[in-house]
Design a protein around this motif. Structure first.
Motif: not given
Length: 157
Positions: A48-75
């Protein structure tokens, strides 16, 4: 310098909403899962701990990706979309000569492409072929199923 992320206003809003959801709701959910899993004791064999840590890593990765996309967004400003030729942000009605049917595609940047809803990337084979073309033009596009011919019937916002 990072490549600009081309978005429609709608696409920008969706990414901002997803980022907000991940930061406020999902982070808290995962933190709670980690807390509960820690309560089980030994972390070395705690799935359960391993799964939660993996989910946390995925979410943090997605947050970083979204932040980078929004930073470079051209609307794409809807006012700038010209209807005399296919461009990002417009909807194109085409006649698919190969399948004898009419299809509508909305041309979007790759970040908001959703082929199941006919939102195709400007970088996709069909998107590339349609960009810059006018009503009445016929384009041949190589797709996984072979070569298809599309006749542009209408361009609109």
């Amino acid at each position: 310098m990072s490549k600009p992320v081309i978005l429609t206003y709608e696409g920008l809003k969706k990414l901002e909403e997803e980022l907000e959801y991940l930061k406020t709701v999902k982070r808290a959910e995962v933190a709670e899962k980690i807390k509960q899993a820690r309560a089980f004791g030994d972390l070395s064999e705690n799935s359960e701990y391993d799964e939660a840590k993996n989910e946390q890593a995925f979410i943090e990765g997605r947050i970083a990706t979204l932040e980078a996309m929004l930073k470079n967004a051209k609307v794409i400003d809807e006012e700038d979309i010209k209807l005399d030729q296919v461009s990002i942000g417009c909807t194109v009605k085409v006649y698919d000569e190969s399948y004898n049917e009419e299809v509508e595609y909305t041309i979007v940047g790759s970040a908001e492409a959703d082929p199941m809803n006919n939102k195709i990337s400007d970088e996709s084979p069909i998107g590339k072929a349609l960009l810059g073309k006018k009503v009445g033009d016929v384009v041949s596009v190589e797709v996984p199923a072979g070569i298809i011919k599309l006749k542009i019937l209408e361009i609109r916002k």
